[in-house]
Design a protein around this motif. Sequence first.
Motif, PDB file in Angstrom:
ATOM      1  N   GLN A 116       0.809  -1.215   0.000  1.00 16.38           N
ATOM      2  CA  GLN A 116       0.000   0.000   0.000  1.00 16.38           C
ATOM      3  C   GLN A 116       0.849   1.275   0.000  1.00 16.38           C
ATOM      4  O   GLN A 116       0.353   2.349  -0.331  1.00 16.38           O
ATOM      5  CB  GLN A 116      -0.917  -0.002   1.221  1.00 16.38           C
ATOM      6  N   GLY A 117       2.116   1.148   0.360  1.00 12.82           N
ATOM      7  CA  GLY A 117       2.978   2.326   0.402  1.00 12.82           C
ATOM      8  C   GLY A 117       3.722   2.599  -0.890  1.00 12.82           C
ATOM      9  O   GLY A 117       4.568   3.510  -0.956  1.00 12.82           O
ATOM     10  N   LEU A 118       3.435   1.849  -1.954  1.00 10.46           N
ATOM     11  CA  LEU A 118       4.133   2.024  -3.230  1.00 10.46           C
ATOM     12  C   LEU A 118       3.865   3.418  -3.795  1.00 10.46           C
ATOM     13  O   LEU A 118       2.716   3.821  -3.975  1.00 10.46           O
ATOM     14  CB  LEU A 118       3.683   0.951  -4.226  1.00 10.46           C
ATOM     15  N   GLU A 119       4.957   4.156  -4.085  1.00 11.21           N
ATOM     16  CA  GLU A 119       4.833   5.526  -4.588  1.00 11.21           C
ATOM     17  C   GLU A 119       5.302   5.673  -6.032  1.00 11.21           C
ATOM     18  O   GLU A 119       4.796   6.529  -6.763  1.00 11.21           O
ATOM     19  CB  GLU A 119       5.649   6.479  -3.702  1.00 11.21           C
ATOM     20  N   VAL A 120       6.275   4.855  -6.448  1.00  6.06           N
ATOM     21  CA  VAL A 120       6.846   4.965  -7.791  1.00  6.06           C
ATOM     22  C   VAL A 120       6.749   3.608  -8.476  1.00  6.06           C
ATOM     23  O   VAL A 120       7.243   2.606  -7.955  1.00  6.06           O
ATOM     24  CB  VAL A 120       8.317   5.425  -7.736  1.00  6.06           C
ATOM     25  N   LEU A 121       6.112   3.582  -9.654  1.00  9.62           N
ATOM     26  CA  LEU A 121       5.928   2.331 -10.383  1.00  9.62           C
ATOM     27  C   LEU A 121       6.254   2.568 -11.856  1.00  9.62           C
ATOM     28  O   LEU A 121       5.635   3.400 -12.521  1.00  9.62           O
ATOM     29  CB  LEU A 121       4.490   1.839 -10.242  1.00  9.62           C
ATOM     30  N   SER A 122       7.247   1.836 -12.367  1.00  8.31           N
ATOM     31  CA  SER A 122       7.644   1.945 -13.772  1.00  8.31           C
ATOM     32  C   SER A 122       7.318   0.646 -14.493  1.00  8.31           C
ATOM     33  O   SER A 122       7.860  -0.413 -14.163  1.00  8.31           O
ATOM     34  CB  SER A 122       9.148   2.242 -13.892  1.00  8.31           C
ATOM     35  N   LEU A 123       6.434   0.729 -15.489  1.00 11.48           N
ATOM     36  CA  LEU A 123       6.001  -0.426 -16.283  1.00 11.48           C
ATOM     37  C   LEU A 123       6.312  -0.205 -17.761  1.00 11.48           C
ATOM     38  O   LEU A 123       5.622  -0.713 -18.645  1.00 11.48           O
ATOM     39  CB  LEU A 123       4.503  -0.658 -16.086  1.00 11.48           C
ATOM     40  N   THR A 124       7.369   0.536 -18.040  1.00 14.07           N
ATOM     41  CA  THR A 124       7.730   0.912 -19.405  1.00 14.07           C
ATOM     42  C   THR A 124       8.062  -0.305 -20.271  1.00 14.07           C
ATOM     43  O   THR A 124       8.688  -1.253 -19.807  1.00 14.07           O
ATOM     44  CB  THR A 124       8.949   1.860 -19.378  1.00 14.07           C
ATOM     45  N   ASP A 125       7.637  -0.250 -21.531  1.00 17.85           N
ATOM     46  CA  ASP A 125       7.989  -1.251 -22.541  1.00 17.85           C
ATOM     47  C   ASP A 125       7.574  -2.649 -22.125  1.00 17.85           C
ATOM     48  O   ASP A 125       8.397  -3.560 -21.974  1.00 17.85           O
ATOM     49  CB  ASP A 125       9.496  -1.192 -22.845  1.00 17.85           C
ATOM     50  N   ASN A 126       6.270  -2.823 -21.953  1.00 20.28           N
ATOM     51  CA  ASN A 126       5.681  -4.123 -21.695  1.00 20.28           C
ATOM     52  C   ASN A 126       4.505  -4.329 -22.644  1.00 20.28           C
ATOM     53  O   ASN A 126       4.421  -3.669 -23.692  1.00 20.28           O
ATOM     54  CB  ASN A 126       5.265  -4.233 -20.224  1.00 20.28           C
ATOM     55  N   LEU A 127       3.582  -5.238 -22.283  1.00 19.48           N
ATOM     56  CA  LEU A 127       2.454  -5.579 -23.157  1.00 19.48           C
ATOM     57  C   LEU A 127       1.147  -5.443 -22.387  1.00 19.48           C
ATOM     58  O   LEU A 127       0.269  -6.306 -22.452  1.00 19.48           O
ATOM     59  CB  LEU A 127       2.623  -7.020 -23.672  1.00 19.48           C
ATOM     60  N   LEU A 128       0.985  -4.336 -21.687  1.00 14.40           N
ATOM     61  CA  LEU A 128      -0.166  -4.160 -20.810  1.00 14.40           C
ATOM     62  C   LEU A 128      -1.481  -3.963 -21.561  1.00 14.40           C
ATOM     63  O   LEU A 128      -2.552  -3.994 -20.949  1.00 14.40           O
ATOM     64  CB  LEU A 128       0.070  -2.973 -19.868  1.00 14.40           C
ATOM     65  N   PHE A 129      -1.435  -3.749 -22.858  1.00 13.73           N
ATOM     66  CA  PHE A 129      -2.669  -3.569 -23.627  1.00 13.73           C
ATOM     67  C   PHE A 129      -3.518  -4.841 -23.637  1.00 13.73           C
ATOM     68  O   PHE A 129      -4.721  -4.791 -23.899  1.00 13.73           O
ATOM     69  CB  PHE A 129      -2.343  -3.140 -25.057  1.00 13.73           C
ATOM     70  N   THR A 130      -2.909  -5.999 -23.378  1.00 14.76           N
ATOM     71  CA  THR A 130      -3.632  -7.265 -23.511  1.00 14.76           C
ATOM     72  C   THR A 130      -4.674  -7.457 -22.414  1.00 14.76           C
ATOM     73  O   THR A 130      -5.767  -7.970 -22.674  1.00 14.76           O
ATOM     74  CB  THR A 130      -2.636  -8.440 -23.505  1.00 14.76           C
ATOM     75  N   ASN A 131      -4.360  -7.084 -21.174  1.00 17.35           N
ATOM     76  CA  ASN A 131      -5.293  -7.272 -20.056  1.00 17.35           C
ATOM     77  C   ASN A 131      -5.393  -5.987 -19.246  1.00 17.35           C
ATOM     78  O   ASN A 131      -5.280  -5.996 -18.016  1.00 17.35           O
ATOM     79  CB  ASN A 131      -4.829  -8.423 -19.156  1.00 17.35           C
ATOM     80  N   TYR A 132      -5.616  -4.882 -19.922  1.00 22.26           N
ATOM     81  CA  TYR A 132      -5.528  -3.590 -19.252  1.00 22.26           C
ATOM     82  C   TYR A 132      -6.602  -3.384 -18.189  1.00 22.26           C
ATOM     83  O   TYR A 132      -6.383  -2.694 -17.199  1.00 22.26           O
ATOM     84  CB  TYR A 132      -5.582  -2.459 -20.286  1.00 22.26           C
ATOM     85  N   SER A 133      -7.774  -3.989 -18.348  1.00 22.34           N
ATOM     86  CA  SER A 133      -8.841  -3.784 -17.369  1.00 22.34           C
ATOM     87  C   SER A 133      -8.502  -4.436 -16.033  1.00 22.34           C
ATOM     88  O   SER A 133      -8.765  -3.861 -14.963  1.00 22.34           O
ATOM     89  CB  SER A 133     -10.161  -4.327 -17.911  1.00 22.34           C
TER      90      SER A 133
END
Length: 674
Positions: A91-108
Motif C-alpha cells: 500500500q505504500g508504493l509511490e513509484v511504479l515503472s512499467l515501461t515497454d511491456n504488453l499491458l494492452f492485452t489485459n488492461y482492465s
Amino acid sequence: LAAGWGSGMDAAWATSPGGCELVQSIMDCTGRRLSSIPGNLRGDTEKLFLDDNTIQVLGNASLLLYPHLWHLSLTRNRLELIEPGAFLSSQGLEVLSLTDNLLFTNYSLTAAALSALPALRVLDLAGNQLREDMVSVLVSNLSSLESLSVARNTIMRLDSSIFTNLTQLLELNLEKNYIFEIDNAFEGLQRLQNLNIAYNYLPCLVGFGLTQLRVLNVSNNIIEWFLTLQSDDLFELEVLDLSHNRLLFFPVLPRQSKLHSLLLQDNRMSFYQRLPNGTSLANVTVQFLIIDGNSTNITTVRLWDELCHSNLSSLRLLDMSQNQVWGLPDDFLAQMPSLTYLKLNQNCLEAFHLSEEDSLAMLTELDLSQNQLVELGLKVGVGDILPNLQLFNLSTNRLQALPPGIFTHTRKITTLDLSHNRVDLCPQPGEAESLPCVDIRGVETLTHLSLAGCGLQGLSSRPFQGTSLRHLDLSDNRQLLSGDLGWLQDLVLTLQVLSLRNTSLSSTAVDFSALRSLVRLDLSGNSLAAFPASLGSLGLRSLDLRDNCLRALPPDVPQVPLGRSLRELYLSRNPYNCCTLGWWDALQQAEGLRVPDGREVTCSHGSRALSPGALPEPVLQSCRWQTADLALLYLVLALPTCLTLLVAFVVAFLMLKEKLLKMVKTRCGVASPY
C-alpha cells in the motif's frame, strides 16, 4: 580515504540468494532472466529493480514478502497482466515503472490492481501499445498521481474523459503518440505544470488557456497556428517549445505571462508587416473561425502586429533559427528588455539594424549566421549598444565590413565569428586603404576570432594590435600565407590555438618559433612536403598534420621540446615512405603521446598503401635492400667481376708466357738463360 571507501562499498553491496545485488535497502535484479519476482529477497527491501527480465504476470502473491516497498521498476519485461490483488500488501508504493511491456492485452485487470495503490505518485506506462480508452481505464482511480507518462503508445485523440480524476497531476508526458486532436483534455488538471506533447500530429493549438502550466513542449508536430486565449489572466507559462513545426506566423502569446524561454526553431515563420516588394499589410486583419461543438466563435487577429498585446518583458531566450524571416517588425526587440540569448541563424535576413531603442542591454549571445546579410546597421547615440554582448556569430553571410566603431559599444565581447564572409582586416595595405574592412584593433576583451573562408589574401602591418586573442581560426584562406607570420607579432604572448588548415602552406621556411604560447596548431589540408623545423621548439599539446605531402617525420621528434609536450598528433592521409619509418617506431614508444587517427595512417610502397605497424615480410626485405649502404653494395657487386678479370689475366699470362719472353728477347737483343 580510498581504502576506507572501498571497504565500505564492499560491505554495503552483497549478493542475494536470487542472484540480485543488494545495497542497503535497494535490490537490483536487472537482467537476471527472471520469469517471476524472487521470493527469497530481504523483507525490508524498499526499492526493487526488475528491469530487462521475462516476467509476464505479476501475481497476487508476488509482493507479499515486501511490505516496505515504495519503488518498483519492471521496465522491459513481457508483462501482460497484473492481477487485481498484486499490490494489496504494498500500500505504500509511490513509484511504479512499467515501461515497454504488453499491458494492452489485459488492461482492465491491470487497472483494478493499480486502483489499490492510494499513495502512488509516479506512474510510467510508456511503450505499452495503449489506446486512449485503455489509458482512461488504467488511470481512472489514481487520484494521488503527480507524474504520469504514457509516451510511445498509440493514443490518437484526447478528450475531457481521459484524465478526469487526476486532480493532483503535476507532470504529463504524451510524446511520440499519434495525437491529432485535443478536446478540453486538460481542463480539469488544475495543478498541471509540465506538459509534453512532442512528436505527435497536432495541426494547430487554438484557444490555449492553461494558465497554471509552466512548461509546454509541443515540438515536432505539424502545428501551423498557435493562438492563446486572449484574456488578462496571468499565465504561469515559463517555457514554450514550438520548434520543428510548420508555424506560418509568430505565435499569439498570452498578454500576461512569466515566459522566459521561447523556442521557435525550424518552422516556416515570417513577418508580414512589410513585404519585400514594399507592400504594407500593417492594417490588414485575419479572422479565425473556431467551431467548438455547437458554438462558433470568430477571432480577429492582426498577425503583422502579433506582439502588440503580449508582455515579453521577462523573455531571456528566443530561438527563431531555421525559419523564413527576412526582416523584423518595428520595435520587435524593444519589447524584450531581459533578452539574453537571441538566435536568428538560418533565415533570409538581408539587413539587421541595431539601435539604442532596441534596449538589448542584457543580450550576451547573438547568432545571425547563415543568412544573406549584406548590411549590419548601427544607429549610434549617447548610450551603448549591446553593452553585455559576449558572443557574436555572423558567419556565412555576404558581409564585407562591419559598422565603424561597433566594438567600442560592445565592451564585453569575447567571441566573434566572421567566417565565410568576404571581409578583410584593417589596416589594408597600400592601394587598398579605401576598401571596406573590419577593424578589431584595440578590442581588449576579444579572445576568440574566426575568419575561416573569408578569402584573405595576405595580412600586413598589425591587424591584431591591442587584442588578447587566444583562439584564431584562419583556415580555408588559400592565399593567406604569401609571406612570413609577422602580422601575428601582437599575439605571441596570448595565442594558444591557431588553425591554418587549407591555406596552401607549402614552405617549411615559415617560422612558428615566436608563438611560444601555442598549445594547439592545425596545419592540415596543406602541401607540406617536410616537417617545419621551427615547430621543434614549441610546447604544443596538439598538432594536426593530416592531408599534407609528408614522406616522413624527423626521427628525433620525441626528443625535442615539441615531442616532450605533445599529447595529440594527427598524421593520417600523408604519402609516407614505408622504408623510412624509424620516426613511427619512435612515436609509438613516446610516453604520453597519442595518435588518435593511428589506424588511418598508411605508408606507400610502390602502388600499395600499407599500415606502418604491420608491413609484410617481402616489403621489409625490399626496404632493406633500398636502405643498405650503397658503397658496400657497389663493392659487393664489383668484386666478382674484378676477381674474374684477374683470374683470366693470370691464365692468359701463363699460356702466353714463353712466347712473350721470346718476343721480348728478340726485341731487346739480350741473351737470357733458361
